[in-house]
Enzyme design. Structure first.
Site, PDB file in Angstrom:
ATOM      1  N   GLY A   9       0.878  -1.177   0.000  1.00 52.14           N
ATOM      2  CA  GLY A   9       0.000   0.000   0.000  1.00 52.14           C
ATOM      3  C   GLY A   9       0.906   1.216   0.000  1.00 52.14           C
ATOM      4  CG  LEU A  10       4.053   1.036  -1.945  1.00 53.94           C
ATOM      5  CD1 LEU A  10       5.042   0.655  -3.046  1.00 53.94           C
ATOM      6  CD2 LEU A  10       4.776   1.151  -0.599  1.00 53.94           C
ATOM      7  N   GLY A  14       2.073   5.077   3.212  1.00 55.55           N
ATOM      8  CA  GLY A  14       2.829   3.843   3.059  1.00 55.55           C
ATOM      9  C   GLY A  14       4.205   4.102   2.454  1.00 55.55           C
ATOM     10  CB  ALA A  76      -9.984   2.261   7.769  1.00 55.31           C
ATOM     11  CG  ASN A 102      -6.494   6.766  11.352  1.00 53.41           C
ATOM     12  OD1 ASN A 102      -5.850   6.510  12.365  1.00 53.41           O
ATOM     13  ND2 ASN A 102      -6.495   7.958  10.779  1.00 53.41           N
ATOM     14  CB  SER A 128      -0.475  10.210  15.126  1.00 52.63           C
ATOM     15  OG  SER A 128      -0.823  11.575  14.967  1.00 52.63           O
ATOM     16  CE  LYS A 182      -3.452   8.373  14.597  1.00 47.58           C
ATOM     17  NZ  LYS A 182      -4.487   8.769  13.712  1.00 47.58           N
ATOM     18  CG  HIS A 185      -3.754  11.003  18.619  1.00 49.81           C
ATOM     19  ND1 HIS A 185      -4.110  11.424  17.348  1.00 49.81           N
ATOM     20  CD2 HIS A 185      -2.604  11.668  18.911  1.00 49.81           C
ATOM     21  CE1 HIS A 185      -3.216  12.292  16.902  1.00 49.81           C
ATOM     22  NE2 HIS A 185      -2.288  12.454  17.830  1.00 49.81           N
ATOM     23  CG  ASN A 186      -7.202  10.613  14.942  1.00 45.67           C
ATOM     24  OD1 ASN A 186      -6.040  10.599  15.329  1.00 45.67           O
ATOM     25  ND2 ASN A 186      -7.528  10.341  13.695  1.00 45.67           N
ATOM     26  CD  GLU A 189      -5.980  15.115  14.557  1.00 47.49           C
ATOM     27  OE1 GLU A 189      -5.062  14.299  14.779  1.00 47.49           O
ATOM     28  OE2 GLU A 189      -6.613  15.125  13.472  1.00 47.49           O
ATOM     29  NE  ARG A 444     -34.449   7.237  34.764  1.00 50.52           N
ATOM     30  CZ  ARG A 444     -34.084   6.163  35.449  1.00 50.52           C
ATOM     31  NH1 ARG A 444     -33.675   6.283  36.704  1.00 50.52           N
ATOM     32  NH2 ARG A 444     -34.120   4.979  34.883  1.00 50.52           N
TER      33      ARG A 444
HETATM   34  C1  6PG Z   1      -2.881  11.863  12.553  1.00 51.69           C
HETATM   35  C2  6PG Z   1      -4.228  12.351  12.106  1.00 51.69           C
HETATM   36  C3  6PG Z   1      -4.780  11.572  10.956  1.00 51.69           C
HETATM   37  C4  6PG Z   1      -6.190  11.982  10.576  1.00 51.69           C
HETATM   38  C5  6PG Z   1      -6.270  13.316   9.950  1.00 51.69           C
HETATM   39  C6  6PG Z   1      -7.636  13.711   9.391  1.00 51.69           C
HETATM   40  O1  6PG Z   1      -2.828  11.492  13.710  1.00 51.69           O
HETATM   41  O2  6PG Z   1      -1.924  11.899  11.796  1.00 51.69           O
HETATM   42  O3  6PG Z   1      -5.110  12.214  13.155  1.00 51.69           O
HETATM   43  O4  6PG Z   1      -4.765  10.230  11.339  1.00 51.69           O
HETATM   44  O5  6PG Z   1      -6.689  11.063   9.690  1.00 51.69           O
HETATM   45  O6  6PG Z   1      -5.868  14.276  10.870  1.00 51.69           O
HETATM   46  O7  6PG Z   1      -8.686  13.415  10.209  1.00 51.69           O
HETATM   47  P1  6PG Z   1     -10.152  13.970   9.840  1.00 51.69           P
HETATM   48  O8  6PG Z   1     -10.293  13.864   8.368  1.00 51.69           O
HETATM   49  O9  6PG Z   1     -11.121  13.075  10.537  1.00 51.69           O
HETATM   50  O10 6PG Z   1     -10.176  15.380  10.306  1.00 51.69           O
END
Ligand code: 6PG
Length: 474
Positions: A9-10, A14, A76, A102, A128, A182, A185-186, A189, A444
């Site tokens: 997967g290049l 990749g 994914a 992801n 990431s 991960k 993490h997102n 983010e 309730r």
């Molecule tokens: C990373 C990022 C990455 C993510 C993009 C776009 O850690 O390098 O989180 O994995 O895919 O930032 O994310 P969205 O398209 O959902 O904003």
């Protein structure tokens, strides 16, 4: 067999990962469904290290030393399953398939289980740092068996970013743990980006600063406790002028935020785990609101407050810095809570301090701040929340007046700040001696005989609301 590891997967991630491996002296087999990409990679970057190009899956597998380490870097979902299904029959027990995409952690759990049954190790590794990180040092979050990490860890740690000599890569935990972390993490983010967006919007619309002036504010902040990759690139973006129009670049970009799904997964999973992650959820919803063009157009003429501007832009910027820092602490605390809840639910035994450590470099949320989080877990590994850590509690206490002022200003001037508001509400909810949840329970019980517990006695109770209102034991 001449290659230590292989990448199939290049596309850009990749390709850059393969180059990173090669640059670190690891002979790397490279394969892509369409061979033109493989050839282009070797032609363009062959001088960087030992690439072993393969045209077919069989050739690719044959070029790997045993146990084989095969990294798949494809989209994914179904494409990942297709690649796994294609390669698994060519492999032998003890070989490893690493999914560096992801993936949803539930898919990773499923794949790990299926491959374990035929003797293969499946490693869901969160990676990431985008294109640049993949090439020059990402943050890597590998899950899977301890055995697989023994074979893969040294390679991955070698190509990961380092901070103070520590690689931004560690074994996260079994099966889907790496992709779970991960995902969170997102989610963080998203929250961080939303908070930064609100800070910008407030400085612009409450104080009337121009994008270039706000870039300066962010640059100053980046010299302090907010120092981070996201603050740094925000200053760059805000200082940028559109070549075609001469306008601030941020003004020519359509204001509809897209998403590929990891933020949404974080919130969906948090709902399943029962973890309150309002900061992340508001960030996902804010992107959603931005994308509803019809809804926004239909609502544009709804009345707002009488327009006004704040007098003292510098003082307000200081308040916003505090509100941003406090809200950021909340968003990260929520994300770490989710990691701890996921770890408990799935038996992963994740070390949250180690996650803060490997996020200090390479990844999108890399920041000085993560050292503080690591220190908080060092001080109290079992803490139920980062908010009560001595450093963070003090910072929140110091910020809270400004934070409240900023949220009040946003409401008064009609500049939306859902991230700041929800973070403050979370903070105040956790602090509250009593919550109106008591009233919810009473309601309730009233309409559905759902029962309630009492503050003064054990047991479950029900009041005969439709009768004489005596209380009975449920
Ligand atoms: C990373 C990022 C990455 C993510 C993009 C776009 O850690 O390098 O989180 O994995 O895919 O930032 O994310 P969205 O398209 O959902 O904003």
């Amino acid at each position: 067999a001449q290659a230590r590891i292989g990448v199939t997967g290049l596309a850009v991630m990749g390709r850059n990962l393969a180059r990173n491996l090669a640059r670190h002296g690891h002979p790397v087999a490279v394969h892509n469904r369409t061979t033109a990409r493989t050839r282009a990679l070797v032609e363009e970057f062959g001088h960087e290290g030992a690439f072993v190009p393969a045209e077919t899956p069989e050739e690719f597998v044959a070029s790997l030393e045993r146990p084989r380490r095969l990294v798949i870097m494809v989209k994914a979902g179904a494409p990942t399953d297709a690649v796994i299904d294609g390669f698994a029959p060519l492999l032998e027990p003890g070989d490893m398939i690493v999914d560096g995409g992801n993936a949803h952690f539930a898919d990773t759990r499923r794949r790990e289980r299926a491959l374990r049954e035929i003797g293969l190790h499946f490693v869901g590794a969160g990676i990431s740092g985008g294109e640049e990180g993949a090439l020059n040092g990402p943050s890597i979050m590998p899950g899977g068996s301890v055995e697989s990490y023994e074979a893969l860890g040294p390679l991955l740690e070698d190509i990961a970013a380092t901070v103070d000599g520590t690689p931004c890569c560690t074994h996260v935990g079994p099966d889907g743990a790496g992709h779970f972390v991960k995902m969170v993490h997102n989610g963080i983010e998203y929250a961080d980006m939303q908070l930064i967006g609100e800070a910008y919007d407030l400085l612009r619309n409450a104080s009337g600063l121009a994008p270039a002036e706000i870039a300066e504010v962010f640059r100053t902040w980046n010299g302090g406790r907010l120092e981070s990759y996201l603050i740094e690139i925000t200053a760059e973006v805000l200082a940028h002028t559109d070549a075609a129009t001469g306008r601030p670049f941020v003004d020519v970009v359509l204001d509809r935020a897209e998403q590929k799904g990891t933020g949404r997964w974080t919130v969906q999973t948090a709902l399943d785990l029962g973890v309150p992650v309002g900061g992340i959820a508001e960030a996902v919803f804010a992107r959603s609101v931005s994308g509803h063009a019809d809804l926004r157009a239909a609502s544009r003429d709804l009345p707002g407050p009488v327009p006004s501007r704040l007098e003292d832009a510098a003082a307000f910027a200081d308040d916003v810095e505090k509100a941003l820092y406090a809200s950021k602490i909340v968003a990260y605390a929520q994300g770490f809570h989710q990691i701890q809840a996921g770890s408990a639910e799935y038996g992963w035994d994740i070390d949250p301090g180690a996650m803060a450590t490997i996020w200090r470099g390479g990844c999108i949320i890399r920041a000085r701040f993560l050292d503080r989080i690591r220190a908080a877990y060092d001080a109290d590994p079992g803490t139920p929340t980062l908010l009560t850590d001595a450093h963070f509690a003090e910072a929140l206490g110091d910020a809270q007046d400004a934070w409240r002022k900023v949220v009040a200003t946003s409401a008064r001037l009609g500049v939306p700040a859902p991230g700041f508001s929800t973070a403050l509400a979370y903070y105040d909810s956790l602090r509250a001696e009593r919550l109106p949840a008591a009233l919810t329970q009473a309601q309730r019980d009233f309409f559905g005989a759902h029962t309630y517990r009492r503050v003064d006695r054990d047991g479950s109770f029900h009041t005969l609301w439709g009768d004489d209102r005596t209380e009975v034991t449920a």
